[in-house]
Structures are given as structure tokens and as C-alpha cells.
Design a protein around this motif. Structure first.
Motif, PDB file in Angstrom:
ATOM      1  N   LEU A 153       0.786  -1.240  -0.135  1.00 47.50           N
ATOM      2  CA  LEU A 153      -0.015   0.066   0.070  1.00 47.50           C
ATOM      3  C   LEU A 153       0.827   1.268   0.145  1.00 47.50           C
ATOM      4  O   LEU A 153       0.542   2.325  -0.654  1.00 47.50           O
ATOM      5  CB  LEU A 153      -0.885   0.024   1.245  1.00 47.50           C
ATOM      6  CG  LEU A 153      -2.083  -1.196   1.241  1.00 47.50           C
ATOM      7  CD1 LEU A 153      -2.538  -1.198   2.700  1.00 47.50           C
ATOM      8  CD2 LEU A 153      -3.207  -0.922   0.115  1.00 47.50           C
ATOM      9  N   GLY A 154       1.963   1.338   1.081  1.00 47.22           N
ATOM     10  CA  GLY A 154       2.766   2.417   1.086  1.00 47.22           C
ATOM     11  C   GLY A 154       3.459   2.922  -0.473  1.00 47.22           C
ATOM     12  O   GLY A 154       3.429   3.856  -0.694  1.00 47.22           O
ATOM     13  N   PHE A 155       3.989   1.550  -1.038  1.00 46.01           N
ATOM     14  CA  PHE A 155       4.806   1.812  -2.154  1.00 46.01           C
ATOM     15  C   PHE A 155       3.745   2.415  -3.540  1.00 46.01           C
ATOM     16  O   PHE A 155       4.044   3.222  -4.030  1.00 46.01           O
ATOM     17  CB  PHE A 155       5.378   0.682  -2.765  1.00 46.01           C
ATOM     18  CG  PHE A 155       6.176   0.533  -3.845  1.00 46.01           C
ATOM     19  CD1 PHE A 155       7.493   0.870  -3.759  1.00 46.01           C
ATOM     20  CD2 PHE A 155       5.732   0.466  -5.246  1.00 46.01           C
ATOM     21  CE1 PHE A 155       8.364   0.947  -4.708  1.00 46.01           C
ATOM     22  CE2 PHE A 155       6.593   0.509  -6.289  1.00 46.01           C
ATOM     23  CZ  PHE A 155       7.871   0.981  -6.115  1.00 46.01           C
ATOM     24  N   ALA A 156       2.687   1.616  -3.416  1.00 44.95           N
ATOM     25  CA  ALA A 156       1.573   2.167  -4.512  1.00 44.95           C
ATOM     26  C   ALA A 156       0.978   3.511  -4.118  1.00 44.95           C
ATOM     27  O   ALA A 156       0.794   4.247  -5.296  1.00 44.95           O
ATOM     28  CB  ALA A 156       0.523   0.981  -4.489  1.00 44.95           C
ATOM     29  N   LEU A 157       0.660   3.957  -3.094  1.00 43.34           N
ATOM     30  CA  LEU A 157       0.124   5.168  -2.788  1.00 43.34           C
ATOM     31  C   LEU A 157       1.282   6.385  -3.058  1.00 43.34           C
ATOM     32  O   LEU A 157       0.994   7.274  -3.710  1.00 43.34           O
ATOM     33  CB  LEU A 157      -0.271   5.344  -1.482  1.00 43.34           C
ATOM     34  CG  LEU A 157      -1.679   4.465  -1.011  1.00 43.34           C
ATOM     35  CD1 LEU A 157      -1.958   4.577   0.400  1.00 43.34           C
ATOM     36  CD2 LEU A 157      -2.928   4.992  -1.820  1.00 43.34           C
ATOM     37  N   ALA A 158       2.484   6.032  -2.951  1.00 45.77           N
ATOM     38  CA  ALA A 158       3.477   7.161  -3.009  1.00 45.77           C
ATOM     39  C   ALA A 158       3.786   7.157  -4.497  1.00 45.77           C
ATOM     40  O   ALA A 158       4.070   8.107  -4.924  1.00 45.77           O
ATOM     41  CB  ALA A 158       4.862   6.522  -2.136  1.00 45.77           C
ATOM     42  N   GLN A 159       3.509   6.000  -4.973  1.00 45.99           N
ATOM     43  CA  GLN A 159       3.869   6.224  -6.606  1.00 45.99           C
ATOM     44  C   GLN A 159       2.814   6.517  -7.379  1.00 45.99           C
ATOM     45  O   GLN A 159       2.957   7.279  -8.472  1.00 45.99           O
ATOM     46  CB  GLN A 159       4.007   4.525  -6.937  1.00 45.99           C
ATOM     47  CG  GLN A 159       4.436   4.371  -8.648  1.00 45.99           C
ATOM     48  CD  GLN A 159       4.745   3.178  -8.985  1.00 45.99           C
ATOM     49  OE1 GLN A 159       3.690   2.216  -8.805  1.00 45.99           O
ATOM     50  NE2 GLN A 159       5.895   2.766  -9.393  1.00 45.99           N
ATOM     51  N   ASP A 160       1.386   6.605  -6.760  1.00 45.06           N
ATOM     52  CA  ASP A 160       0.528   7.068  -7.524  1.00 45.06           C
ATOM     53  C   ASP A 160       0.390   8.893  -7.526  1.00 45.06           C
ATOM     54  O   ASP A 160      -0.011   9.471  -8.757  1.00 45.06           O
ATOM     55  CB  ASP A 160      -0.674   6.969  -6.489  1.00 45.06           C
ATOM     56  CG  ASP A 160      -1.349   5.562  -6.838  1.00 45.06           C
ATOM     57  OD1 ASP A 160      -1.136   5.242  -7.753  1.00 45.06           O
ATOM     58  OD2 ASP A 160      -2.285   4.916  -6.088  1.00 45.06           O
ATOM     59  N   VAL A 161       1.123   9.360  -6.526  1.00 42.68           N
ATOM     60  CA  VAL A 161       1.385  10.883  -6.655  1.00 42.68           C
ATOM     61  C   VAL A 161       2.436  11.060  -7.544  1.00 42.68           C
ATOM     62  O   VAL A 161       2.158  12.150  -8.469  1.00 42.68           O
ATOM     63  CB  VAL A 161       1.879  11.346  -5.234  1.00 42.68           C
ATOM     64  CG1 VAL A 161       1.999  12.794  -5.244  1.00 42.68           C
ATOM     65  CG2 VAL A 161       0.797  11.082  -4.163  1.00 42.68           C
TER      66      VAL A 161
END
Length: 358
Positions: A350-358
Motif C-alpha cells: 500500500l505504501g509503495f503504490a500510494l506514493a507512486q500514485d502521486v
């Protein structure tokens, strides 16, 4: 490739998905690799080109950064929170990117030091690339983690992105109560002013449980049965208030082009409350905790407008799962309480995906 309104069926883990066939015979085809996709039988020569986005651009020197930009590379945000080049993640066929409008990232972000006027320093976690909290807040926007529990997602986000995260959970302090109208107003205002890149949340409320017998909520009365006792009514109203606040938070995120992810059990009554259908950019990431090594299945739903939306990580176990009933024999706590935190690898995803989304 899985698409909305697709006409070609495909069976995935006993679930039928619909998509479209892309034919490379007529030339190269592009698609969003975050959507479910597969290869059908083919003949002849096939060439596949895969592009990756590499983290760590914030560590480049100014000279290397300028050289990379001159070569046409599209860098992710630097430590000052400003993205030099918007990302082009258009996918085909006919599907809009789930990421927010990249133009939003080009707006200079605020100095967030004044968050300390109403949030305590103990509510923050921040990237090790900053010397202290003041330096982190001065760098620009960060992340908001509500109902944060052990702060697993917040910690993972700041471990992969040069950000800080503001965490709220009444278990940490009574001052972090998200039923407090003043806290709610401050959070909504901070979102509107661009203090956060996005929000993650996992509301905890027992009244949303679908396992309660006799049921406190029904399809005719999703907000609570009229014959509930006074104590039950109080718990029902608490859950409803949390849910209404989360819908407001997600609506502001959609309006401002921010990322959000809200979690609850897959069959939670929270998802049947009014308001969720007003969100236009979200879909569900469905996951079973056993995929991350737990003894229990715990089917869970994340409603998000990020890259995980529409994805599935379902159980593939051959053995029975631990039933979350009773107490752990040595820890002396309820199994349901033990299963509350996200598995470490899920938090990392989740952390990796959410950071990457930005």
C-alpha cells in the motif's frame, strides 16, 4: 487486457473478468500494466517493451537532475515537492489513467509548519532524508493517515518517498478523536489548501460488522434498525458519523485531484451507507490477508482512486484458515484484535503504490 465495458471474458481464480483483445499484428499496442492482463495463444515473433519508474530521484544532485531532464527523462517529484515534468500514463483502449491530473503536481506546495499549531509533533512520522520534523514540514506537502493504528502504512509511505505523514488515532490520544468537529474541520481545510498529497484510512467500528446477531443493520435499515437499544444506537451513530466524515474526505480528494484509500472488511456495512456512490473515480482493491502469510483469510476491501483500484489478491490456500473466534492461548487477547493490523507486506504494498500514485 481488463477494461470497463469489455466484451471478451477471462477466468481468473474462478472469477470472470471482462476485457478487450489487443492485436500487435497491426503494430505496437500500449496498455496499463496495472490492469489484469494475459497472453492468449500466438504464433510468430513477439517483442515486448516494458517501462519502469525508478524511485530515488530525490537523491540526484542538481547537475545530474538537469542532465536527466535534458535527456528527456520524466522525473518523479523532488524533495521540494514540485514535479518538473508531468507523467503521461495514458492507457489503452479508451481508459483514462486513474492518477490525478498531473497539472496539480506543478503547483508549488505550502510550507506546512503551521500544522503544529493544532497537531502535536508525536502525530508525525517523516522520511529519514530530513534532519528533523521542521525540515520535513518545510519541504511541502505530506500524507494524511486516519485511524492509523500502528501507523504501518504511514511508515511505509515515508520510507519510499521524501515526505512526512500526519497520523490520527484516538487510541494514541483523546486529542486525535475524529468525531471531534474541530478536528474534522481542520483536516478538511488542510486538504483543500494542498497540505496533503492524499489520504489513507481504516475506520474501526464494531457496529459495521456483518457477523452481529441479531443484526443491528439490515438492507432495509443500513444505518441501523429502529428497534436498537440505546447502547446499540450510540454505537450505530458513531459508525455512521465516521463513515459520513470519510465520504466528505474522499469527495474533497476527488475535487482537489488527490489520492485516497479507505479500508474496511469486504462485507462491512460501511460500504452500504449512503454517499459512497457519489464518488466517481474510485474502485475496489479486494485482498485476502492470507496472501501475505497470515493464518486467517480476512477478506478486505480498499476503496481507492489509485493504481490498486480494480485489482484482486484473493486466497489461494489449500489448507483451512484460522477462525477468528475466541482468544489467543498465550497472548490472552481476542483473535479478532490480533488480526486487526495490516500484514507487514500488505502495508509495504500500500505504501509503495500510494506514493507512486502521486
Amino acid at each position: 487486457v481488463e477494461t470497463e465495458g469489455g466484451s471478451v471474458p477471462s477466468l481468473l481464480s474462478r472469477q470472470q473478468l471482462m476485457g478487450e483483445l489487443l492485436s500487435p499484428c497491426k503494430g505496437p499496442v500500449l496498455f496499463d500494466g496495472r490492469r489484469w492482463h494475459e497472453t492468449r495463444p500466438w504464433t510468430g515473433l513477439r517483442v515486448v517493451l516494458v517501462a519502469y519508474s525508478v524511485h530515488g530521484a530525490e537523491k540526484l544532485t542538481e547537475h545530474d537532475r538537469k542532465q536527466a531532464l535534458a535527456l528527456g527523462l520524466k522525473l518523479r517529484p523532488s524533495a521540494d515537492g514540485i514535479s518538473e515534468v508531468p507523467l503521461d500514463l495514458t492507457c489503452q483502449p479508451g481508459r483514462k489513467s486513474p492518477l490525478p491530473d498531473p497539472q496539480v503536481s506543478k503547483v508549488p506546495r505550502p510550507d506546512c509548519q503551521d500544522l503544529l499549531d493544532w497537531a502535536s509533533p508525536g502525530q508525525f512520522v517523516y522520511s529519514p532524508c530530513y534532519a528533523d520534523l521542521g525540515a520535513a514540514l518545510s519541504s511541502g506537502s505530506g500524507w494524511l493517515d486516519l485511524f492509523s493504528g500502528c501507523r504501518g502504512v504511514a511508515k511505509e509511505i515515508v520510507s519510499v518517498a521524501p515526505w512526512w505523514a500526519l497520523c490520527f488515532d484516538v487510541l494514541h490520544s483523546a486529542d486525535e478523536d475524529l468525531l471531534d468537529c474541530e478536528n474534522q474541520e481542520r483536516i478538511l481545510t488542510a486538504l483543500e489548501r494542498g497540505y496533503f498529497w492524499g489520504v489513507s484510512a481504516g475506520p474501526v467500528c464494531s457496529s459495521f460488522s456483518s457477523a452481529i446477531t441479531p443484526a443491528w443493520r439490515t438492507l432495509d435499515h443500513p444505518e441501523g434498525v429502529p428497534w436498537a437499544t440505546a447502547e446499540q444506537r450510540h454505537k450505530l451513530e458513531t459508525g455512521n458519523a465516521f463513515c459520513a466524515f470519510m465520504v466528505k474526505v474522499c469527495a474533497v480528494c476527488e475535487e482537489r485531484g488527490l489520492i485516497y484509500s479507505v479500508e474496511n472488511p469486504q462485507n462491512s456495512w460501511m460500504w452500504k451507507q449512503p454517499g459512497w456512490d457519489t464518488l466517481t473515480s474510485a474502485d475496489d482493491f479486494l485482498v485476502d490477508y492470507c496472501r501475505f502469510g497470515t493464518q486467517w483469510k480476512k477478506a478486505t476491501r480498499f476503496r481507492t482512486n489509485g493504481q490498486l483500484r480494480g485489482q484482486r489478491l484473493r486466497c489461494t490456500c489449500a489448507k483451512p484458515h484460522r477462525v477468528l473466534r475466541g482468544r489467543h492461548p498465550t497472548l490472552r487477547i481476542n483473535w479478532t484484535k490480533l488480526a486487526e493490523p495490516y500484514p507487514r507486506q500488505l502495508s509495504r504494498l500500500l505504501g509503495f503504490a500510494l506514493a507512486q500514485d502521486v
